[in-house]
Motif scaffolding. Sequence first.
Motif, PDB file in Angstrom:
ATOM      1  N   ARG A   1      24.950 -37.748  35.715  1.00 27.75           N
ATOM      2  CA  ARG A   1      24.486 -37.699  37.102  1.00 27.75           C
ATOM      3  C   ARG A   1      23.127 -37.012  37.199  1.00 27.75           C
ATOM      4  N   GLU A   2      22.937 -35.911  36.478  1.00 24.70           N
ATOM      5  CA  GLU A   2      21.648 -35.208  36.478  1.00 24.70           C
ATOM      6  C   GLU A   2      20.517 -36.150  36.068  1.00 24.70           C
ATOM      7  N   LEU A   3      20.748 -36.928  35.034  1.00 26.77           N
ATOM      8  CA  LEU A   3      19.727 -37.825  34.512  1.00 26.77           C
ATOM      9  C   LEU A   3      19.490 -39.022  35.434  1.00 26.77           C
ATOM     10  N   ALA A   4      20.562 -39.621  35.911  1.00 26.13           N
ATOM     11  CA  ALA A   4      20.437 -40.834  36.719  1.00 26.13           C
ATOM     12  C   ALA A   4      19.900 -40.534  38.113  1.00 26.13           C
ATOM     13  N   LEU A   5      20.387 -39.459  38.732  1.00 24.09           N
ATOM     14  CA  LEU A   5      19.964 -39.136  40.092  1.00 24.09           C
ATOM     15  C   LEU A   5      18.468 -38.832  40.131  1.00 24.09           C
ATOM     16  N   SER A   6      17.988 -38.071  39.169  1.00 27.28           N
ATOM     17  CA  SER A   6      16.565 -37.745  39.120  1.00 27.28           C
ATOM     18  C   SER A   6      15.724 -39.020  39.017  1.00 27.28           C
ATOM     19  N   ARG A   7      16.132 -39.915  38.152  1.00 27.53           N
ATOM     20  CA  ARG A   7      15.372 -41.161  37.982  1.00 27.53           C
ATOM     21  C   ARG A   7      15.355 -41.970  39.267  1.00 27.53           C
ATOM     22  N   THR A   8      16.490 -42.080  39.935  1.00 22.66           N
ATOM     23  CA  THR A   8      16.575 -42.845  41.178  1.00 22.66           C
ATOM     24  C   THR A   8      15.665 -42.261  42.255  1.00 22.66           C
TER      25      THR A   8
ATOM     26  N   ARG B   1       7.318 -46.537  41.310  1.00 26.91           N
ATOM     27  CA  ARG B   1       7.024 -46.939  39.932  1.00 26.91           C
ATOM     28  C   ARG B   1       8.286 -46.783  39.100  1.00 26.91           C
ATOM     29  N   PRO B   2       8.440 -47.574  38.040  1.00 23.91           N
ATOM     30  CA  PRO B   2       9.561 -47.336  37.130  1.00 23.91           C
ATOM     31  C   PRO B   2       9.414 -45.974  36.457  1.00 23.91           C
ATOM     32  N   VAL B   3      10.525 -45.271  36.297  1.00 23.54           N
ATOM     33  CA  VAL B   3      10.544 -43.980  35.606  1.00 23.54           C
ATOM     34  C   VAL B   3      11.434 -44.142  34.387  1.00 23.54           C
ATOM     35  N   ARG B   4      10.802 -44.157  33.216  1.00 23.73           N
ATOM     36  CA  ARG B   4      11.543 -44.423  31.980  1.00 23.73           C
ATOM     37  C   ARG B   4      11.411 -43.284  30.969  1.00 23.73           C
ATOM     38  N   THR B   5      10.818 -42.176  31.405  1.00 27.58           N
ATOM     39  CA  THR B   5      10.623 -41.042  30.499  1.00 27.58           C
ATOM     40  C   THR B   5      11.309 -39.796  31.064  1.00 27.58           C
TER      41      THR B   5
ATOM     42  N   ALA C   1      -3.906 -41.707  40.598  1.00 27.44           N
ATOM     43  CA  ALA C   1      -5.010 -41.320  39.716  1.00 27.44           C
ATOM     44  C   ALA C   1      -4.800 -41.792  38.279  1.00 27.44           C
ATOM     45  N   GLY C   2      -3.694 -42.483  38.007  1.00 23.91           N
ATOM     46  CA  GLY C   2      -3.461 -43.048  36.689  1.00 23.91           C
ATOM     47  C   GLY C   2      -2.586 -42.227  35.775  1.00 23.91           C
ATOM     48  N   HIS C   3      -1.954 -41.190  36.303  1.00 22.18           N
ATOM     49  CA  HIS C   3      -1.067 -40.370  35.493  1.00 22.18           C
ATOM     50  C   HIS C   3       0.383 -40.845  35.638  1.00 22.18           C
ATOM     51  N   THR C   4       1.265 -40.301  34.811  1.00 19.14           N
ATOM     52  CA  THR C   4       2.653 -40.747  34.743  1.00 19.14           C
ATOM     53  C   THR C   4       3.578 -39.661  35.277  1.00 19.14           C
ATOM     54  N   ILE C   5       4.584 -40.090  36.027  1.00 19.85           N
ATOM     55  CA  ILE C   5       5.636 -39.183  36.492  1.00 19.85           C
ATOM     56  C   ILE C   5       6.904 -39.465  35.691  1.00 19.85           C
ATOM     57  N   GLY C   6       7.504 -38.410  35.160  1.00 17.37           N
ATOM     58  CA  GLY C   6       8.762 -38.545  34.436  1.00 17.37           C
ATOM     59  C   GLY C   6       9.802 -37.592  34.996  1.00 17.37           C
ATOM     60  N   SER C   7      11.015 -37.734  34.520  1.00 16.88           N
ATOM     61  CA  SER C   7      12.139 -36.919  34.988  1.00 16.88           C
ATOM     62  C   SER C   7      12.255 -35.631  34.182  1.00 16.88           C
ATOM     63  N   HIS C   8      12.620 -34.561  34.863  1.00 17.44           N
ATOM     64  CA  HIS C   8      13.015 -33.304  34.210  1.00 17.44           C
ATOM     65  C   HIS C   8      14.441 -32.986  34.646  1.00 17.44           C
ATOM     66  N   ALA C   9      15.237 -34.080  34.771  1.00 12.38           N
ATOM     67  CA  ALA C   9      16.596 -34.045  35.319  1.00 12.38           C
ATOM     68  C   ALA C   9      16.535 -33.612  36.788  1.00 12.38           C
ATOM     69  N   HIS C  10      17.677 -33.361  37.394  1.00 11.55           N
ATOM     70  CA  HIS C  10      17.685 -33.090  38.834  1.00 11.55           C
ATOM     71  C   HIS C  10      17.621 -31.591  39.123  1.00 11.55           C
ATOM     72  N   GLY C  11      18.560 -30.822  38.601  1.00 12.64           N
ATOM     73  CA  GLY C  11      18.645 -29.417  38.965  1.00 12.64           C
ATOM     74  C   GLY C  11      18.122 -28.450  37.940  1.00 12.64           C
ATOM     75  N   HIS C  12      17.409 -28.930  36.918  1.00 13.16           N
ATOM     76  CA  HIS C  12      16.891 -28.089  35.837  1.00 13.16           C
ATOM     77  C   HIS C  12      17.999 -27.231  35.231  1.00 13.16           C
ATOM     78  N   VAL C  13      19.034 -27.892  34.767  1.00 10.07           N
ATOM     79  CA  VAL C  13      20.120 -27.212  34.056  1.00 10.07           C
ATOM     80  C   VAL C  13      20.155 -27.715  32.619  1.00 10.07           C
ATOM     81  N   ALA C  14      20.714 -26.920  31.730  1.00 10.05           N
ATOM     82  CA  ALA C  14      20.848 -27.319  30.333  1.00 10.05           C
ATOM     83  C   ALA C  14      21.879 -28.444  30.243  1.00 10.05           C
ATOM     84  N   LEU C  15      21.431 -29.645  29.969  1.00  6.35           N
ATOM     85  CA  LEU C  15      22.325 -30.804  29.996  1.00  6.35           C
ATOM     86  C   LEU C  15      23.418 -30.701  28.942  1.00  6.35           C
TER      87      LEU C  15
END
Length: 345
Positions: free
Chosen positions: A253-260, A268-272, A229-243
Amino acid sequence: MGFLDRVTNKRAMLAQGLAATGAARALEALGGRRAAVFTYHRVAEPGEGNPYYDNVVSATPEGFRAQMAMVRDRFRVVGPEDLIDDHDDERPRAVVTFDDGYRDNFDAALPILDELGVPATFFIPTDHLERPRLPWWDHLAYIVKSSKLDRFEVERAPGDPRPIVVERADGDRSAAVMTLIRPVLTGEVADRDAFLQRLEAAARVDVDSPALGRELFMTWEHLRKLVDAGHTIGSHAHGHVALGSLDDRSARRELALSRTILEAAVKRPVRTVAYPYGWPGAVSDRTFRLASDVGYRIGFTSFEGIVRPGFDPLAVPRLNVGCGDTTAMLRSRAALWGAFGRSWL
């Protein structure tokens, strides 16, 4: 009417006055080059019909429609990476974001966004989609609201001589929920999962967290439809923990795993990324560096404020939207931040 209700009403009256007198328009003219990033969580009806944490409800569907109409009319709504790449400052820009991936983002917010032509970005904690379950704040609220007991006690930790006393006042459970939310947020409760188990036992409530989580949050299919529908998906990390509470390896790992996971799911690329919790202590300069290292171009915090020229793209401030916020309050908050670098609303 409680103290917080009176304060909210005064804020709403002040914001309405700024709009009615033309002061809001004058403040917007003073703001110069700027962008406002609005943060939503849930679009739903709070109160008795909501078995979960009411403070996560950012707007009712009716309120959200009015707010999005204002955002569309007062701003040029762009995607998150456009804050970096788009330098057309003819109009102030806005980015609409959602954290956590609640199902009502798809069921209630999406039809309004599409009707009004407003693009949005949805930040997803991937572990909640891979292993559906209630997040701790909704799990906790569900227990308190479902309990038939008017009063019970729960230990902060086994053997702790300072139990938390939970009492329902005149049928209202909101104060009781906050009695438990605060010690979890302040770190008085070290093991949240064990605490929730003790809370279930004390309140005499059994919670099927996976089944409730599947109903409360979006699925991978929902995410693919959002992208289509034209919207963007971004990461909120993997386990929703305070990084900021993790060591470098775990935070990376939290940041990279979520993006992968997200890139594989939506093709789609996830860069946010929006950092979980996102306030000072939950994130730091180290968090921003790690986000850049694993490939994110832009990162969103919960620091209150608007975006000005020269901003750090890995530490973008936002304006958090609460259910008590009127359309005039959102407009005035953005205008005050633009003109004075702070807001009283």
